[in-house]
Design a protein around this motif. Structure first.
Motif, PDB file in Angstrom:
ATOM      1  N   MET B 256      62.559  42.582  13.114  1.00 58.23           N
ATOM      2  CA  MET B 256      63.204  41.499  13.756  1.00 58.23           C
ATOM      3  C   MET B 256      61.934  40.705  14.193  1.00 58.23           C
ATOM      4  SD  MET B 256      63.773  39.792  17.036  1.00 58.23           S
ATOM      5  CE  MET B 256      64.134  41.042  18.140  1.00 58.23           C
ATOM      6  N   LEU B 257      60.984  41.542  14.790  1.00 60.72           N
ATOM      7  CA  LEU B 257      59.746  40.848  15.645  1.00 60.72           C
ATOM      8  C   LEU B 257      58.786  40.278  14.489  1.00 60.72           C
ATOM      9  CD1 LEU B 257      59.218  43.281  18.560  1.00 60.72           C
ATOM     10  CD2 LEU B 257      60.195  41.068  18.757  1.00 60.72           C
ATOM     11  N   ALA B 258      58.823  41.059  13.278  1.00 61.58           N
ATOM     12  CA  ALA B 258      57.840  40.652  12.389  1.00 61.58           C
ATOM     13  C   ALA B 258      58.271  39.326  11.576  1.00 61.58           C
ATOM     14  CB  ALA B 258      57.783  41.726  10.897  1.00 61.58           C
ATOM     15  N   THR B 259      59.715  39.094  11.607  1.00 62.09           N
ATOM     16  CA  THR B 259      60.230  37.806  10.950  1.00 62.09           C
ATOM     17  C   THR B 259      60.430  36.814  11.903  1.00 62.09           C
ATOM     18  OG1 THR B 259      62.151  38.919  11.150  1.00 62.09           O
ATOM     19  CG2 THR B 259      61.195  39.314   9.071  1.00 62.09           C
ATOM     20  N   ASP B 260      60.036  36.886  13.081  1.00 62.84           N
ATOM     21  CA  ASP B 260      60.577  35.994  14.112  1.00 62.84           C
ATOM     22  C   ASP B 260      59.364  34.897  14.166  1.00 62.84           C
ATOM     23  OD1 ASP B 260      62.345  35.750  16.901  1.00 62.84           O
ATOM     24  OD2 ASP B 260      60.490  34.475  16.740  1.00 62.84           O
ATOM     25  N   GLU B 261      59.190  33.795  13.641  1.00 62.87           N
ATOM     26  CA  GLU B 261      58.138  32.940  13.513  1.00 62.87           C
ATOM     27  C   GLU B 261      57.491  32.635  14.880  1.00 62.87           C
ATOM     28  OE1 GLU B 261      58.586  29.591  11.238  1.00 62.87           O
ATOM     29  OE2 GLU B 261      59.301  30.657   9.464  1.00 62.87           O
ATOM     30  N   HIS B 262      58.400  32.432  15.899  1.00 61.42           N
ATOM     31  CA  HIS B 262      58.181  31.979  17.220  1.00 61.42           C
ATOM     32  C   HIS B 262      57.365  32.954  17.966  1.00 61.42           C
ATOM     33  CE1 HIS B 262      58.503  30.320  21.507  1.00 61.42           C
ATOM     34  NE2 HIS B 262      58.484  29.125  20.717  1.00 61.42           N
ATOM     35  N   PHE B 263      57.689  34.339  17.667  1.00 59.87           N
ATOM     36  CA  PHE B 263      57.101  35.336  18.264  1.00 59.87           C
ATOM     37  C   PHE B 263      55.704  35.486  17.561  1.00 59.87           C
ATOM     38  CE2 PHE B 263      56.357  39.963  18.382  1.00 59.87           C
ATOM     39  CZ  PHE B 263      56.315  40.233  19.596  1.00 59.87           C
ATOM     40  N   GLN B 264      55.619  35.541  16.325  1.00 61.95           N
ATOM     41  CA  GLN B 264      54.294  35.694  15.604  1.00 61.95           C
ATOM     42  C   GLN B 264      53.500  34.458  16.097  1.00 61.95           C
ATOM     43  OE1 GLN B 264      53.570  38.052  13.798  1.00 61.95           O
ATOM     44  NE2 GLN B 264      55.586  38.975  14.206  1.00 61.95           N
ATOM     45  N   LYS B 265      54.012  33.267  16.444  1.00 62.41           N
ATOM     46  CA  LYS B 265      53.101  32.264  16.597  1.00 62.41           C
ATOM     47  C   LYS B 265      52.773  32.111  18.283  1.00 62.41           C
ATOM     48  CE  LYS B 265      54.054  28.968  13.087  1.00 62.41           C
ATOM     49  NZ  LYS B 265      54.855  27.700  12.821  1.00 62.41           N
ATOM     50  N   GLU B 266      53.753  32.061  19.325  1.00 64.78           N
ATOM     51  CA  GLU B 266      53.654  31.883  20.516  1.00 64.78           C
ATOM     52  C   GLU B 266      53.757  33.284  21.238  1.00 64.78           C
ATOM     53  OE1 GLU B 266      53.046  29.001  21.372  1.00 64.78           O
ATOM     54  OE2 GLU B 266      53.385  28.044  19.444  1.00 64.78           O
ATOM     55  N   GLY B 267      54.242  34.303  20.515  1.00 61.78           N
ATOM     56  CA  GLY B 267      54.280  35.630  21.247  1.00 61.78           C
ATOM     57  C   GLY B 267      55.438  36.077  22.077  1.00 61.78           C
ATOM     58  N   VAL B 268      56.531  35.033  21.790  1.00 63.65           N
ATOM     59  CA  VAL B 268      57.726  34.907  22.456  1.00 63.65           C
ATOM     60  C   VAL B 268      58.758  34.742  21.575  1.00 63.65           C
ATOM     61  CG1 VAL B 268      59.130  34.083  24.455  1.00 63.65           C
ATOM     62  CG2 VAL B 268      56.668  34.248  24.814  1.00 63.65           C
ATOM     63  N   THR B 269      60.094  35.673  21.674  1.00 59.39           N
ATOM     64  CA  THR B 269      61.060  35.165  20.885  1.00 59.39           C
ATOM     65  C   THR B 269      62.091  34.370  21.366  1.00 59.39           C
ATOM     66  OG1 THR B 269      62.317  36.845  21.744  1.00 59.39           O
ATOM     67  CG2 THR B 269      61.005  37.677  19.946  1.00 59.39           C
ATOM     68  N   SER B 270      62.896  33.763  20.399  1.00 56.96           N
ATOM     69  CA  SER B 270      63.992  32.997  21.179  1.00 56.96           C
ATOM     70  C   SER B 270      64.979  33.888  21.663  1.00 56.96           C
ATOM     71  CB  SER B 270      64.718  32.065  19.978  1.00 56.96           C
ATOM     72  OG  SER B 270      64.839  32.955  18.966  1.00 56.96           O
ATOM     73  N   LEU B 271      65.967  33.498  22.286  1.00 52.13           N
ATOM     74  CA  LEU B 271      67.197  34.131  22.883  1.00 52.13           C
ATOM     75  C   LEU B 271      67.742  35.225  21.684  1.00 52.13           C
ATOM     76  CD1 LEU B 271      68.578  35.004  25.437  1.00 52.13           C
ATOM     77  CD2 LEU B 271      70.249  33.339  24.772  1.00 52.13           C
ATOM     78  N   LYS B 272      67.831  36.344  21.818  1.00 53.96           N
ATOM     79  CA  LYS B 272      68.502  37.368  20.978  1.00 53.96           C
ATOM     80  C   LYS B 272      69.564  38.026  21.590  1.00 53.96           C
ATOM     81  CE  LYS B 272      65.005  36.847  17.982  1.00 53.96           C
ATOM     82  NZ  LYS B 272      65.028  36.280  16.693  1.00 53.96           N
ATOM     83  N   THR B 273      70.541  38.530  20.715  1.00 50.27           N
ATOM     84  CA  THR B 273      71.669  39.333  21.225  1.00 50.27           C
ATOM     85  C   THR B 273      71.507  40.715  20.744  1.00 50.27           C
ATOM     86  OG1 THR B 273      73.251  38.370  19.770  1.00 50.27           O
ATOM     87  CG2 THR B 273      72.942  37.170  21.821  1.00 50.27           C
ATOM     88  N   ALA B 274      71.953  41.532  21.457  1.00 48.37           N
ATOM     89  CA  ALA B 274      72.440  42.919  21.074  1.00 48.37           C
ATOM     90  C   ALA B 274      73.400  43.648  21.912  1.00 48.37           C
ATOM     91  CB  ALA B 274      71.059  43.790  21.212  1.00 48.37           C
ATOM     92  N   GLY B 275      74.653  43.791  21.163  1.00 39.96           N
ATOM     93  CA  GLY B 275      75.654  44.149  22.019  1.00 39.96           C
ATOM     94  C   GLY B 275      76.011  43.256  22.898  1.00 39.96           C
ATOM     95  N   ASN B 276      76.181  43.667  24.222  1.00 40.15           N
ATOM     96  CA  ASN B 276      76.805  42.791  25.203  1.00 40.15           C
ATOM     97  C   ASN B 276      75.323  42.212  25.899  1.00 40.15           C
ATOM     98  OD1 ASN B 276      79.414  42.968  24.677  1.00 40.15           O
ATOM     99  ND2 ASN B 276      79.351  44.869  26.002  1.00 40.15           N
ATOM    100  N   LEU B 277      74.430  42.260  25.468  1.00 34.56           N
ATOM    101  CA  LEU B 277      72.971  41.854  25.997  1.00 34.56           C
ATOM    102  C   LEU B 277      72.438  40.785  25.295  1.00 34.56           C
ATOM    103  CD1 LEU B 277      71.276  45.267  26.627  1.00 34.56           C
ATOM    104  CD2 LEU B 277      72.693  43.999  28.108  1.00 34.56           C
ATOM    105  N   ALA B 278      71.851  39.743  26.113  1.00 29.27           N
ATOM    106  CA  ALA B 278      70.994  38.730  25.455  1.00 29.27           C
ATOM    107  C   ALA B 278      69.458  39.129  25.847  1.00 29.27           C
ATOM    108  CB  ALA B 278      71.548  37.383  26.144  1.00 29.27           C
ATOM    109  N   TYR B 279      68.500  38.701  25.198  1.00 32.03           N
ATOM    110  CA  TYR B 279      67.108  39.209  25.747  1.00 32.03           C
ATOM    111  C   TYR B 279      66.134  38.550  24.825  1.00 32.03           C
ATOM    112  CZ  TYR B 279      67.003  41.572  21.175  1.00 32.03           C
ATOM    113  OH  TYR B 279      66.893  41.705  19.711  1.00 32.03           O
TER     114      TYR B 279
END
Lengths: 259, 628
Positions: B256-279
């Motif tokens: 997920m981190l490898a394919t997240d463009e914002h993370f690759q460019k800015e070092g920060v992902t957009s809001l993600k969800t996993a189960g009952n968590l947003a992160y």
């Protein structure tokens, strides 16, 4: 100040030391017969290394590299000392070209220690093996072309370059580690400058020699042919200038920044 | 009809539907706001953690002053830097001893003393050549084969410090550990070159994560995701005790981190969800930025998918927040309105029906009094009454329907000829088999087609009333308008619906003819529900009719009533947009008298009550025999 040949393994030197009396006993009569010159020190000096900046340090302090959150200038330090520059002891290599057999022994060594390769550049003739040694308490991963090898603390990796050219080695664990291996004919030994840039080919046999100063695999300066005659040796007056400082260095205080 | 009840049911249905719609709107609104708020909270958490890491670095940097200004450290550094080759052992020992004294002070200064007597802060003194002169608390000390060859000067953070810079960094070591690193130059004299540097390490472990949580109140997970490694590894995490979330649900994914463009460019992902968590995930600033050091901050975010989930996720506090008096008031009010509506429109009329039915059962009355009933119950009563009539009629009894004057009088032309009623008693106009009709209907046949023609059986003169048209010699006051004394004779061309008997010649013959006509009329009344309702014809009435006795109007009160009836009749015709030209009370009363006489004779009653009503958009009259 003591000068030493670069990358002469201690064990090999010990072996050579033990073999020297025997060799001297064999060679001395022949020298007397053939009129071989007595050895003398060949001295030179590297200048301008302050203008050199290793790639690893340059990229590490670039403003867009996300390398730090704080980088603050200490006002007690004089500005002239604040520019990052090459360490002549580790980043600059003086290769000695001359006649006769090389003095690398069985191999040339590159230490991976303190977040860098020491020496950063080795210049060897073809056929001389290169051994990388991890002297850090951290893992290093040696990468060059198809090579990718994890070196745990204390582990070594040996390569034997084929042909002439330049080999570059990096480390994915420590971006500051960059090693350059230059394979050239006629190289008989490497010298490491002292902190003041001085180099000395101790007890150089009489003969013709050329010094080349390398930084990051590139020859930055070449001396004229140096003729060593017995018994006094030779001291080169003109330094090997490997870099030129800009006329106006940037203000250190101006680059104090925090991200 | 139960209009109020049905309207109330409609209101309740609409209210229920609206409530359900509101619940879904509320759920969607809640989810939308929650997503937005969660994003804001998580972004704030991420920023706060980032700020904390910066502040923490600065605090550690500043605390290094304790070591860099120490005279023992400086003296040892001078000796070490001056030494070629390896650092003398005595210098290293002295430096180490000095560091051991300073390390607790350093830990106290940054409030990071650690637990269990283990100081987590590693300190190093590095000479100007980059060699480590002394160190304490180094967790990898056992991995150093030759302490005299241990160096740090090649790392940019240390190299910077050796050139007069205070700096921080983040390292990833062995693809599984993160070190927070700070370094400060050691300057022996102002304006001189640094004689060395002091370096501080702090490994990012559970203790460090706890510190981050303690200061930021943000659930945080530190991880290493080396680009050349086997995948992402969580190395430390922590959450506030009172925050209800399970960080085990946070499955950080290297892909997920490898394919997240914002993370690759800015070092920060957009809001993600996993189960009952947003992160959200962020890289750590420093050398580790490119080596996979990062952290994630997470918050619990459970969307409400349906009303059932709305209840499931409610806690006691939520349930206590319900305004029970208000909701109970709505419930009680709705219940009362519903009960009141059903009582007024259902129970009360039903009770009336029940009471009237009881009276009916007791014989206190012969039929349902429709005036007392309302709505559907009136219709029921009416149907029951009609049912009674049918049963009575089948049993041979007399119908109790009210007599319809129209049925008695025959159709009345919409536009009276001349100025008088043209009530056609002509047998030719009363041949319709329907037998029904009204006074205002031209085409309606006469209900009594067999009644003797006016000329053949003239009603007795009403001398008391002085009617100018009441003449026994006239063919018919109603068939011969006053304006046209020579009234046209009945149309002979109209075929009679039934065979006509020859006109009686003698009184006995006339009486017999009358009796037969009345009997036929009664029979027809039984066959027609809409016919005039009359009481059962008693035997004596039949006998009386046979005698041909006719009583005249005996008192003026009846005339007054007829006058009122006439006025109501005229008003009704006007109301029904029927012509009233030529209508006169004199003619009207003659007709009423004639019909009264017939009914009195027929039913042996004392008088007849005439009632005006509207029938099929036309004015009509009903005649009701009254015995008393």
């Amino acid at each position: 100040m003591r000068f030493r040949p670069l990358q002469a393994p201690l064990r090999r030197r010990s072996a050579l030391r033990s073999a020297l009396p025997l060799a001297a006993a064999l060679v001395a009569p022949a020298a007397l017969v053939l009129g071989a010159a007595h050895a003398g020190d060949l001295k030179a000096r590297v200048a301008g290394y302050e203008a050199l900046r290793p790639q690893a340090l340059a990229s590490a302090v670039a403003s867009n590299s996300h390398a730090f959150t704080w980088r603050l200038f200490d006002r007690l330090v004089a500005e002239k000392y604040t520019a990052l520059s090459a360490d002549p002891e580790k980043d600059v290599t003086v290769a000695v070209y001359g006649e006769g057999p090389h003095r690398f022994g069985l191999e040339a060594r590159i230490r991976l220690a303190g977040g860098r390769a020491t020496p950063a550049t080795v210049v060897v003739p073809a056929g001389v093996p290169i051994t990388f040694v991890n002297d850090d308490p951290f893992l290093h991963t040696l990468i060059s072309g198809d090579l990718k090898r994890d070196l745990k603390p204390g582990e070594t990796h040996k390569i034997t370059p084929k042909g002439k050219g330049l080999l570059t080695f990096t480390d994915s664990q420590a971006p500051g580690v960059k090693a350059f291996v230059v394979i050239e004919d006629g190289v008989i030994m490497n010298l490491a400058p002292g902190r003041d840039g001085a180099v000395k080919f101790a007890e150089a046999p009489a003969g013709s020699y050329v010094f080349k100063a390398f930084f990051e695999g590139n020859a930055k300066a070449t001396s004229p042919t140096l003729e060593v005659k017995q018994p006094a040796g030779l001291e080169v007056k003109d330094p090997l200038v490997v870099g030129t400082l800009p006329s106006a260095a940037p203000s250190a205080s101006a680059s104090a920044a925090s991200k | 009809m139960m209009l109020i009840s049905r309207f109330w049911y409609a209101i309740l249905a609409v209210a229920l539907a609206a409530a359900v719609a509101l619940v879904y709107i509320g759920i969607n609104q809640h989810n939308r706001i929650r997503v937005s708020d969660t994003r804001t909270i998580v972004e704030h958490d991420r920023d706060i953690v980032d700020w904390y890491l910066q502040v923490d670095s600065r605090r550690r940097l500043d605390a290094l002053e304790l070591i860099s200004v120490d005279s023992k450290v400086q003296a040892n550094l001078n000796k070490a830097t001056a030494a070629d080759g390896k650092v003398p052992q005595d210098v290293r020992d002295a430096t180490k001893k000095a560091l051991e004294e300073l390390a607790p002070k350093y830990a106290a200064a940054i409030h990071d003393e650690g637990k269990g007597g283990t100081n987590p802060n590693m300190l190093f003194v590095v000479d100007a050549r980059g060699r480590v002169v002394g160190s304490v608390n180094f967790d990898r000390a056992a991995m150093i084969k030759d302490e005299s060859a241990f160096e740090l000067g090649g790392y940019p953070v240390v190299a910077d410090a050796l050139h007069g810079w205070q700096r921080d960094d983040t390292w990833v070591v062995d693809r599984e550990a993160i070190y927070r690193v700070v370094a400060q130059p050691v300057v022996a004299a102002e304006g001189a070159a640094p004689i060395g540097a002091v370096v501080g390490f702090r490994r990012v472990d559970e203790g460090y994560a706890r510190r981050v949580v303690e200061y930021t109140y943000a659930p945080v997970v530190f991880f290493v995701n080396p680009p050349d490694g086997d995948g992402l590894k969580v190395i430390a995490r922590g959450k506030p005790e009172k925050v209800d979330l399970n960080l085990d649900e946070l499955k950080l994914d290297a892909q997920m981190l490898a394919t997240d463009e914002h993370f690759q460019k800015e070092g920060v992902t957009s809001l993600k969800t996993a189960g009952n968590l947003a992160y959200e995930v962020s890289r750590m600033i420093g050398q580790g930025w490119d080596m996979g050091a990062g952290y994630a901050v997470a918050r619990k975010s459970i969307p409400i998918n349906d009303p059932n989930a709305l209840l499931q996720q409610a806690d006691e506090g939520d349930k206590k927040a319900v305004p029970v008096p208000f909701v109970g008031g709505i419930l009680a009010a709705a219940l009362l309105v519903g009960l009141l509506a059903t009582f007024l429109e259902h129970s009360m009329p039903l009770g009336k029906l029940r009471r009237e039915a009881a009276k009916l059962a007791k014989g206190e009355q012969d039929a349902f009094p429709l005036a007392k009933l309302s709505g559907a119950y009136r219709r029921i009563g009416q149907d029951v009454n009609e049912g009674f009539e049918r049963v009575i009629a089948k049993g041979g009894g007399a119908s109790r329907k009210a007599a319809d004057l129209e049925q008695i009088l025959g159709p009345v032309p919409a536009a009276p000829q001349m100025s008088a009623f043209s009530f056609n008693f002509d047998s030719s106009s009363s041949s319709s088999p329907s037998g029904g009709g009204s006074l205002d209907s031209k085409s309606a046949p006469d209900l009594f087609p067999e009644l003797p023609p006016a000329g053949a059986a003239p009603p007795p003169a009403i001398a008391t009333l002085g009617s100018p048209v009441s003449s026994p010699s006239a063919p018919s006051a109603f068939s011969a308008p006053a304006a046209a004394p020579a009234a046209p004779p009945p149309k002979p061309a109209s075929p009679p619906s039934r065979p006509q008997a020859p006109p009686p010649k003698t009184p006995a013959e006339r009486a017999k003819a009358d009796e037969e006509a009345i009997a036929r009329a009664a029979a027809m009344l039984e066959d027609d529900e809409d016919a005039t309702q009359v009481a059962k014809i008693p035997e004596e009435l039949m006998k009386a009719s046979a005698t041909g006795e006719v009583k005249a109007i005996e008192n003026a009160d009846e005339l007054v009533q007829w006058r009122t009836t006439f006025e109501e009749f005229v008003a009704m015709r006007k109301k029904c947009s029927e012509p009233t030209t030529g209508l006169s009370f004199e003619k009207f009363q003659v007709q009423l008298r004639r019909n009264k006489e017939q009914l009195v004779k027929q039913y042996n009653c004392r008088r007849v009550k005439f009632t005006v009503y509207e029938k099929e958009g036309k004015a009509a009259l009903k005649a009701t025999p009254i015995k008393d």
